[in-house]
Design a protein around this motif. Structure first.
Motif, mmCIF file in Angstrom:
data_model
loop_
_atom_site.group_PDB
_atom_site.id
_atom_site.type_symbol
_atom_site.label_atom_id
_atom_site.label_comp_id
_atom_site.label_asym_id
_atom_site.label_seq_id
_atom_site.Cartn_x
_atom_site.Cartn_y
_atom_site.Cartn_z
ATOM 1 N N GLY A 263 5.143 12.318 6.419
ATOM 2 C CA GLY A 263 5.771 13.180 5.421
ATOM 3 C C GLY A 263 6.781 14.150 5.968
ATOM 4 N N ARG A 264 7.120 14.048 7.265
ATOM 5 C CA ARG A 264 8.098 14.973 7.852
ATOM 6 C C ARG A 264 9.497 14.678 7.319
ATOM 7 N N GLN A 265 10.267 15.769 7.120
ATOM 8 C CA GLN A 265 11.625 15.641 6.623
ATOM 9 C C GLN A 265 12.549 16.533 7.437
ATOM 10 N N GLU A 266 13.831 16.177 7.460
ATOM 11 C CA GLU A 266 14.811 17.016 8.147
ATOM 12 C C GLU A 266 15.184 18.235 7.315
ATOM 13 N N SER A 267 15.210 18.095 5.995
ATOM 14 C CA SER A 267 15.526 19.227 5.131
ATOM 15 C C SER A 267 14.344 20.194 5.109
ATOM 16 N N LEU A 268 14.630 21.479 4.983
ATOM 17 C CA LEU A 268 13.586 22.491 5.047
ATOM 18 C C LEU A 268 12.771 22.520 3.755
ATOM 19 N N PRO A 272 4.825 26.940 0.059
ATOM 20 C CA PRO A 272 4.129 26.637 -1.207
ATOM 21 C C PRO A 272 4.319 25.195 -1.668
ATOM 22 N N GLN A 273 5.502 24.629 -1.409
ATOM 23 C CA GLN A 273 5.735 23.235 -1.777
ATOM 24 C C GLN A 273 4.820 22.305 -0.982
ATOM 25 N N VAL A 274 4.651 22.613 0.299
ATOM 26 C CA VAL A 274 3.794 21.782 1.156
ATOM 27 C C VAL A 274 2.338 21.888 0.697
ATOM 28 N N ALA A 275 1.893 23.103 0.389
ATOM 29 C CA ALA A 275 0.509 23.293 -0.065
ATOM 30 C C ALA A 275 0.263 22.548 -1.375
ATOM 31 N N TRP A 276 1.219 22.623 -2.294
ATOM 32 C CA TRP A 276 1.079 21.923 -3.564
ATOM 33 C C TRP A 276 1.023 20.414 -3.357
ATOM 34 N N ARG A 277 1.838 19.921 -2.453
ATOM 35 C CA ARG A 277 1.838 18.487 -2.139
ATOM 36 C C ARG A 277 0.467 18.057 -1.628
ATOM 37 N N TYR A 278 -0.136 18.881 -0.757
ATOM 38 C CA TYR A 278 -1.450 18.538 -0.204
ATOM 39 C C TYR A 278 -2.540 18.570 -1.270
ATOM 40 N N TRP A 290 -11.500 8.286 6.827
ATOM 41 C CA TRP A 290 -11.221 9.280 7.860
ATOM 42 C C TRP A 290 -9.833 9.888 7.715
ATOM 43 N N LYS A 291 -8.898 9.146 7.145
ATOM 44 C CA LYS A 291 -7.573 9.724 6.884
ATOM 45 C C LYS A 291 -7.686 10.827 5.847
ATOM 46 N N TYR A 292 -8.511 10.602 4.849
ATOM 47 C CA TYR A 292 -8.739 11.625 3.825
ATOM 48 C C TYR A 292 -9.357 12.871 4.457
ATOM 49 N N PHE A 293 -10.280 12.670 5.389
ATOM 50 C CA PHE A 293 -10.883 13.791 6.115
ATOM 51 C C PHE A 293 -9.818 14.584 6.856
ATOM 52 N N SER A 294 -8.883 13.898 7.521
ATOM 53 C CA SER A 294 -7.840 14.594 8.273
ATOM 54 C C SER A 294 -6.918 15.381 7.344
ATOM 55 N N ILE A 295 -6.649 14.848 6.147
ATOM 56 C CA ILE A 295 -5.802 15.558 5.182
ATOM 57 C C ILE A 295 -6.479 16.857 4.738
ATOM 58 N N ILE A 296 -7.773 16.771 4.417
ATOM 59 C CA ILE A 296 -8.519 17.965 4.019
ATOM 60 C C ILE A 296 -8.544 18.983 5.157
ATOM 61 N N GLN A 297 -8.755 18.497 6.368
ATOM 62 C CA GLN A 297 -8.812 19.388 7.522
ATOM 63 C C GLN A 297 -7.465 20.068 7.757
ATOM 64 N N GLU A 298 -6.369 19.333 7.602
ATOM 65 C CA GLU A 298 -5.043 19.922 7.778
ATOM 66 C C GLU A 298 -4.798 21.049 6.788
ATOM 67 N N LEU A 299 -5.169 20.818 5.517
ATOM 68 C CA LEU A 299 -4.978 21.863 4.511
ATOM 69 C C LEU A 299 -5.902 23.051 4.781
ATOM 70 N N THR A 334 8.959 21.261 7.997
ATOM 71 C CA THR A 334 9.277 19.832 7.929
ATOM 72 C C THR A 334 8.623 19.166 6.722
ATOM 73 N N GLY A 335 7.866 19.937 5.934
ATOM 74 C CA GLY A 335 7.308 19.407 4.697
ATOM 75 C C GLY A 335 5.902 18.872 4.796
ATOM 76 N N THR A 336 5.175 19.225 5.866
ATOM 77 C CA THR A 336 3.829 18.693 6.038
ATOM 78 C C THR A 336 2.978 19.667 6.842
ATOM 79 N N PHE A 337 1.663 19.581 6.639
ATOM 80 C CA PHE A 337 0.701 20.299 7.473
ATOM 81 C C PHE A 337 0.143 19.378 8.563
ATOM 82 N N SER A 338 0.726 18.210 8.709
ATOM 83 C CA SER A 338 0.277 17.285 9.742
ATOM 84 C C SER A 338 0.350 17.960 11.106
#
Length: 390
Positions: A263-268, A272-278, A290-299, A334-338
């Protein structure tokens, strides 16, 4: 003198127990999850090391990119220009004295962790007390993503340089401050936030009153020291110059971010947009694996990090927080909490703030450390077995 020897001995024992315990967890990981590397070049740069898989798996994910730089320089493959040069340079220096790259990388990471921990105890003890110094260090070592500090990642090296800059700023040795800032900015992009943080630190030493007149006097009296602090950005500028010369793009390390995916992007993108996306991903994502677990953990870690830094404003030095807020927010643009569970490690005021809170509540302290330790074990197993954690 005897007290210092005892502190060093205790620190060595704690770090040794931490390191050996994580090795044992990694060695037992096969009993809990099948090995399923979700990153490229595991066979090309890890398996060929002739070490056991549980050992060379400490080079999983970003580790293979650092090893690629060591073996092939920045021409080896695409995307590796996102990784700053000092860590692979140090690994390369060890290969000149016949160290195997993977072994040399792990040696650097773990020695840097020891150097950081020792400096941390000295710095935090002087600013708070010995109990807060030890407790904050334990909190960091048992954080769910703390295993990265002992892997082939530059987290511990970067933390060493960061804490050294603040240590030497307290000693008013601005030449060493400039040196360690330059080392930090050649290790991680977020090292550049040390420059404004150290300018604020210098100002706080010079004057507690903010006025135009005081600022002019400050600049006039401290211009040499201020110039030294600003020169710490040379680490970043030299890498940018190299990228411009070789790849015709001084910001190449930013422009390749989108190619990493996640989900990384060059545009800033604003926080709040990133949190809403998550939040939308968590509600709609299927299946719950386990991918779902990592998403929850990132948020969860991202929310914890921001909340903790805000709550620490009245408790922690402004210079520490200025650096930490910069190190926190830059990756989110970059648009992500990854990778935030890993990036949060360098936001060191969090560990001081947590120690100040938990030191007063024994039950909360035990509950936090037990929960954090469980997640550290789980994340270590996932990482060693090739599952994405951060």
């Amino acid at each position: 003198y005897n007290l210092h020897i005892l502190i060093c001995f205790n620190l060595l024992i704690i770090l040794l127990i931490w390191r050996v315990s994580l090795f044992i967890i990694g060695a037992l990981a096969d009993r809990f999850l099948p090995y399923s590397p979700s990153f490229p070049y595991a066979d090309a740069y890890l398996a060929i090391s002739n070490f056991p898989r549980w050992f060379y798996s400490w080079g999983n994910f970003d580790g293979v990119h650092y090893l690629t730089i060591v073996i092939k320089s920045y021409f080896g493959i695409g995307l590796i220009q996102a990784f700053f040069p000092l860590y692979p340079i140090l690994i390369t220096l060890l290969t000149w004295i016949k160290f195997q790259p993977l072994l040399g990388a792990l040696l650097i990471s773990n020695l840097a962790l020891a150097g950081f921990a020792g400096t941390w105890l000295v710095l935090i003890k002087k600013e708070f007390n010995q109990k807060i110094a030890w407790l904050s260090l334990i909190i960091l070592l048992l954080f769910p993503s703390a295993f990265f500090m002992g892997a082939i990642y530059n987290e511990s090296l970067f933390l060493l340089f960061v804490i050294q800059t603040f240590y030497w700023s307290k000693q008013k040795n601005w030449w060493l401050v400039a040196l360690f800032t330059a080392l930090a900015t050649s290790t991680r992009l977020v090292g550049i936030f040390l420059v404004p943080a150290l300018l604020l630190e210098n100002w706080s030493i010079y004057s507690a009153t903010l006025s135009v007149k005081n600022i002019r006097l400050w600049i006039r009296k401290e211009y040499i020291n201020l110039s030294l602090i600003i020169s710490g950005s040379l680490g970043l500028l030299l890498y940018m110059g190299y990228l411009q010369l070789v790849f015709k793009d001084a910001l190449y390390f930013l422009h390749v971010q989108a190619e990493f995916g996640a989900g990384r992007q060059e545009s800033l993108i604003l926080w709040p947009q990133v949190a809403w996306r998550y939040l939308k991903i968590i509600v709609t994502y299927q299946p719950h694996n386990w991918k779902y677990f990592s998403i929850i953990q990132e948020l969860a870690v991202s929310l914890f990090g921001l909340g903790g830094l805000i709550l620490a404003i009245k408790k922690i030095r402004g210079s520490y927080l200025l650096f930490a807020f910069g190190a926190y927010f830059l990756p989110t643009l970059t648009g992500t909490f990854s990778s935030m569970p890993r990036y949060i490690l360098v936001c060191f005021p969090l560990w001081i703030w947590l120690a100040l809170i938990l030191e007063k509540h024994r039950c909360w302290q035990i509950a936090w450390l037990l929960t954090s330790s469980f997640l550290l074990i789980l994340n270590t197993i996932l990482f060693i077995q090739g599952y994405w954690v951060s």
